[in-house]
Write a protein that holds these residues in place. Structure first.
Motif, PDB file in Angstrom:
ATOM      1  N   GLU A  55       0.832  -1.209   0.000  1.00 10.46           N
ATOM      2  CA  GLU A  55       0.000   0.000   0.000  1.00 10.46           C
ATOM      3  C   GLU A  55       0.868   1.261   0.000  1.00 10.46           C
ATOM      4  OE1 GLU A  55      -2.662  -0.199   3.324  1.00 10.46           O
ATOM      5  OE2 GLU A  55      -3.514  -2.109   2.657  1.00 10.46           O
ATOM      6  N   ALA A  59       1.167   4.085  -2.938  1.00 10.53           N
ATOM      7  CA  ALA A  59       0.934   5.502  -2.656  1.00 10.53           C
ATOM      8  C   ALA A  59       2.144   6.336  -3.080  1.00 10.53           C
ATOM      9  CB  ALA A  59       0.632   5.712  -1.175  1.00 10.53           C
ATOM     10  N   PHE A  76      -1.964  11.540  -1.959  1.00 11.24           N
ATOM     11  CA  PHE A  76      -1.101  10.354  -1.999  1.00 11.24           C
ATOM     12  C   PHE A  76      -0.002  10.433  -0.940  1.00 11.24           C
ATOM     13  CE2 PHE A  76      -2.572   9.967  -6.567  1.00 11.24           C
ATOM     14  CZ  PHE A  76      -3.360   8.864  -6.319  1.00 11.24           C
ATOM     15  N   ALA A  79      -1.673   9.547   2.326  1.00 10.38           N
ATOM     16  CA  ALA A  79      -1.887   8.090   2.395  1.00 10.38           C
ATOM     17  C   ALA A  79      -0.574   7.363   2.649  1.00 10.38           C
ATOM     18  CB  ALA A  79      -2.531   7.595   1.105  1.00 10.38           C
ATOM     19  N   MET A  80       0.491   7.847   2.032  1.00  8.71           N
ATOM     20  CA  MET A  80       1.802   7.237   2.208  1.00  8.71           C
ATOM     21  C   MET A  80       2.261   7.377   3.664  1.00  8.71           C
ATOM     22  SD  MET A  80       5.235   8.129   0.029  1.00  8.71           S
ATOM     23  CE  MET A  80       5.274   9.810   0.630  1.00  8.71           C
TER      24      MET A  80
END
Length: 157
Positions: A55, A59, A76, A79-80
């Motif tokens: 994941e 990202a 992104f 999310a990372m």
């Protein structure tokens, strides 16, 4: 009188033997139960860690591809970062549960992933140095070895 003592001694020896055998059997059963419980926990941790790594890698890849400063780039990156926090916690669980070769392989995965994240934050569209897939394959092999999974069992000759 001697016959009664011999009979009583036989009963005591039989009771003691029965007690010892039942106790040893219960201890062995408890050890097997605990080993199975820890193996289940290790397997879950191995799987969760690998999924989280993928994941974070996705990202970071999308953050590198998004326009710098755009809303998508920011999303992104967020999310990372969230995935990185989760990956860090899962790695700590791995350190507690896994065999040292599996922990070393996971650390190598971390190093490549951190480089991917750094390049994404800097919005460098260049390919990432290091091969995450190779590192993950090594991690999977070490995890299977730690869990006692025969790696040749499903391969055809």
């Amino acid at each position: 009188m001697i016959a009664q003592i011999v009979t009583l001694a036989g009963v005591l020896i039989g009771a003691l033997t029965s007690y010892v055998s039942v106790t040893m059997g219960e201890r062995a059963k408890h050890r097997r139960t605990m080993a199975t419980r820890w193996d289940d926990r290790k397997l879950s941790t191995y799987i969760e860690y690998a999924a989280c790594v993928k994941e974070v890698a996705d990202a970071s890849k999308f953050a590198r591809m998004a326009d710098a400063g755009s809303e998508a780039h920011h999303e992104f990156n967020t999310a990372m970062e969230e995935g990185e926090r989760r990956r860090s916690a899962l790695f700590e669980a791995l350190v507690m549960l896994a065999a040292p070769p599996a922990v070393a392989a996971a650390h190598e995965v971390n190093v490549v992933l951190w480089e991917m994240e750094r390049q994404a934050r800097e919005h460098r569209p260049l390919p990432v140095t290091g091969n995450l897939h190779e590192r993950l394959n090594t991690y999977h092999e070490r995890a299977r070895a730690d869990l006692g999974i025969d790696q040749n069992a499903w391969r055809t000759p």
